[in-house]
Structures are given as C-alpha cells and as structure tokens.
Design an enzyme around this catalytic site. Structure first.
Site, mmCIF file in Angstrom:
data_model
loop_
_atom_site.group_PDB
_atom_site.id
_atom_site.type_symbol
_atom_site.label_atom_id
_atom_site.label_comp_id
_atom_site.label_asym_id
_atom_site.label_seq_id
_atom_site.Cartn_x
_atom_site.Cartn_y
_atom_site.Cartn_z
ATOM 1 N N VAL A 226 0.859 -1.183 0.000
ATOM 2 C CA VAL A 226 0.000 0.000 0.000
ATOM 3 C C VAL A 226 0.895 1.232 0.000
ATOM 4 O O VAL A 226 1.898 1.289 0.725
ATOM 5 C CB VAL A 226 -0.938 0.017 1.221
ATOM 6 C CG1 VAL A 226 -1.764 1.297 1.250
ATOM 7 C CG2 VAL A 226 -1.839 -1.210 1.226
ATOM 8 N N LYS A 234 -7.759 0.789 5.164
ATOM 9 C CA LYS A 234 -8.511 -0.377 4.677
ATOM 10 C C LYS A 234 -8.180 -0.764 3.236
ATOM 11 O O LYS A 234 -8.884 -1.588 2.649
ATOM 12 C CB LYS A 234 -10.028 -0.137 4.788
ATOM 13 C CG LYS A 234 -10.542 0.066 6.198
ATOM 14 C CD LYS A 234 -10.498 -1.230 6.991
ATOM 15 C CE LYS A 234 -11.166 -1.067 8.353
ATOM 16 N NZ LYS A 234 -11.153 -2.320 9.134
ATOM 17 N N ALA A 236 -5.534 -2.490 2.136
ATOM 18 C CA ALA A 236 -5.095 -3.887 2.119
ATOM 19 C C ALA A 236 -6.275 -4.838 2.300
ATOM 20 O O ALA A 236 -6.326 -5.905 1.674
ATOM 21 C CB ALA A 236 -4.049 -4.127 3.202
ATOM 22 N N SER A 237 -7.229 -4.472 3.131
ATOM 23 C CA SER A 237 -8.408 -5.324 3.340
ATOM 24 C C SER A 237 -9.210 -5.474 2.056
ATOM 25 O O SER A 237 -9.694 -6.567 1.727
ATOM 26 C CB SER A 237 -9.292 -4.726 4.440
ATOM 27 O OG SER A 237 -8.611 -4.686 5.675
ATOM 28 N N TYR A 270 -4.419 -10.433 8.196
ATOM 29 C CA TYR A 270 -4.814 -11.677 7.533
ATOM 30 C C TYR A 270 -5.808 -12.480 8.378
ATOM 31 O O TYR A 270 -6.745 -13.078 7.836
ATOM 32 C CB TYR A 270 -3.579 -12.521 7.238
ATOM 33 C CG TYR A 270 -2.564 -11.814 6.361
ATOM 34 C CD1 TYR A 270 -2.968 -10.944 5.355
ATOM 35 C CD2 TYR A 270 -1.194 -11.995 6.553
ATOM 36 C CE1 TYR A 270 -2.045 -10.277 4.560
ATOM 37 C CE2 TYR A 270 -0.265 -11.332 5.759
ATOM 38 C CZ TYR A 270 -0.701 -10.474 4.767
ATOM 39 O OH TYR A 270 0.212 -9.826 3.977
#
Length: 301
Positions: A226, A234, A236-237, A270
């Site tokens: 990122v 958020k 990466a989510s 994760y």
C-alpha cells in the site's frame, strides 16, 4: 516473490559494505532466496546472472506445471532496455482485460492492472516503496535499482503467465467524476491514482497441498503493498477481498499466503480477513540468517 526481491536487496547491501573496505571488486550478484544454483553462469551488461530453478513455494510455474520456476532476471541497466521490455509486454492481454472492478468498499475499488507503461511503472514504484530497505548512503540509487528489479519481475510474470494463472490487482479511489471539460487536474489525478497492489498466482506446491483437502491447486497471494500516504485506510483489506473474488472466478477453493512470524500487523490483517495459521518455518532457518515465516490459508465460501 517479494521476499526474494528483498533478499536480492540484502545481497546488494552486503556487496556495498564489502566494497567500501576494498574487499570485493566484483559486480553485485542478483539472485533470489529459495533458489538452487545451476552451473550455467554468464555475464550480461556488467551484472552477474545465474540460471536458477526454484524448490520452494514458488516452484510451480504459472502454467501449473511442477518444478519450473519464475526465474528472477537481472534488472535492466538502462531506461532503453527497460522500455523495450515494457513495450513487448504492454497491451498483451488488452482483449481480456476490460475495466471491471472486483470490489468496491471502504472508499476503494480494485481491478486488474492495465498492461500499459505508466501503470506498470506505478505498480513497481508502490511495491518497491513498501519493501525497500533504506540505506544511509546512495539510497536513491539503490531504491531505483530495486524498483527496476521489481518491474523486471512483474514483466517476466506477465509475459510468461496465462491470464487465468497470474494477475496483478490494483486499488484506486472509488470516488468517480464526470469526465468533462470542467474536471480539474486534481480530480483527474485522484481518479487515476493507484494506492495499493497485490499479486495472485495459481500454484500447487507440495508443502502447501498437504494442508488442503483434495484441492488440485490454490491461489497464492503475495507482494501486497500500500502506498505510504494511504496506509491504515482499509486498502489492504479491500485488496484481500478482491483476491477472494478472483479465486471464485477462477474456480479455486483455497487462498494461501505467507507472513513473517514477528509481523503482528500483517498477521492481524490476515486473521481478520479469515486466514488461518497452519504451519511455521522450522527453527533452523534462523541459523542461516532467515526470518521464520508462517503459512496461512483461507477457504473460500
């Protein structure tokens, strides 16, 4: 793959330290961890290049065959050489691409990377920025070298992988603007700004397959990065959600990734995304200077 690139970076750092003391008068060696060196060696453009084959988690080729590796090529020396590689790759899968967003959430949207010069360079910059190990001296030079290596690896995977075996996914702001004359330059920049990247590859490594329940292959998630200005928002989510959508579209039941054992930020990310810890590297890997990694798996709904 990104861990391999970081290993290259560490080798370059060792080379720099030795050369400062006059103990080494060779060009830097560009290799990857998890590689077994073969006897074929050659010099190219002043860089030592070693032909390699992989024996670890990336040992399956992007076409699904076992045993062959994604060989990490020496990074191009000049912009002209790099430009030639990009020209040969750009637009290769334009007919299959389209701008279809896999996920829209938290103010971000994720799609497959467009194979054009500008976007591929942006992707390489984001990943290099995330995984670069800063140096107190000549940091700009080493960063550019590392970024060229990241881009060379991306180009190699794109040129040697069918579009349903490898993809680079990118995140950008979900806010949309009307494309008209009144659209100012700032709005145009925001609409085309990449904020995050992730690689997904179809693999079937035996060390991973033993943890799966009869699945013939799995989708391996790597190189998630990122941009510095957009972390903890958020991104990466949303990228992980897009990986799961792609797994379903490609017909794969399991997603697999690895993280360093002591990287609790990544492990929390994760775990919150539904990944389960299934194994950890043995203790002896630390004896050779490697950090222990964990293997995490998610079963798609």
């Amino acid at each position: 793959m990104m861990a391999n690139l970081q290993a290259n970076h560490q080798i370059i750092s060792i080379y720099r330290k030795l050369s400062n003391f006059g103990e080494l008068k060779l060009h830097p060696i560009v290799i990857t961890t998890s590689l077994v060196l073969q006897k074929q060696k050659s010099f190219r453009n002043g860089l030592f290049k070693v032909a390699c084959s992989s024996i670890t988690d990336n040992s399956s080729s992007s076409s699904g065959g076992g045993g062959s590796a994604l060989v990490q090529q020496s990074p191009p020396i000049t912009d002209e050489e790099l430009g030639m590689m990009i020209d040969q790759t750009a637009g290769r899968n334009d007919d299959n691409m389209g701008i279809e967003y896999l996920v829209r959430e938290y103010g971000w949207k994720v799609r497959r990377m467009a194979e054009d010069k500008s976007e591929m360079r942006k992707v390489a910059h984001i990943q290099a920025e995330a995984f670069h190990d800063p140096s107190p001296f000549f940091d700009d030079w080493f960063f550019n070298f590392f970024k060229a290596e990241v881009l060379a690896g991306l180009l190699y995977r794109l040129r040697n992988s069918p579009p349903d075996r490898y993809a680079c996914l990118v995140a950008e702001p979900a806010k949309e603007y009307d494309m008209d004359a009144s659209m100012d330059s700032q709005a145009q920049h925001e609409q085309h700004q990449l904020v995050g990247v992730v690689d997904i590859t179809v693999l079937r490594d035996s060390d991973v397959m033993q943890h799966l329940q009869g699945a013939p292959e799995y989708l391996y998630v790597s190189g998630i990065a990122v941009s510095n200005n957009f972390r903890r928002q958020k991104v990466a989510s949303v990228l992980l959600q897009a990986c799961e959508v792609t797994a379903v579209l490609w017909g794969h039941e399991y997603l697999v990734l690895r993280a360093y054992e002591d990287d609790w930020g990544a492990r929390t990310l994760y775990t919150n995304a539904g990944y389960k810890l299934v194994s950890t590297d043995p203790f002896y890997v630390t004896w050779i200077g490697r950090k222990r990694r964990i293997l995490m798996i998610k079963r798609c709904c």
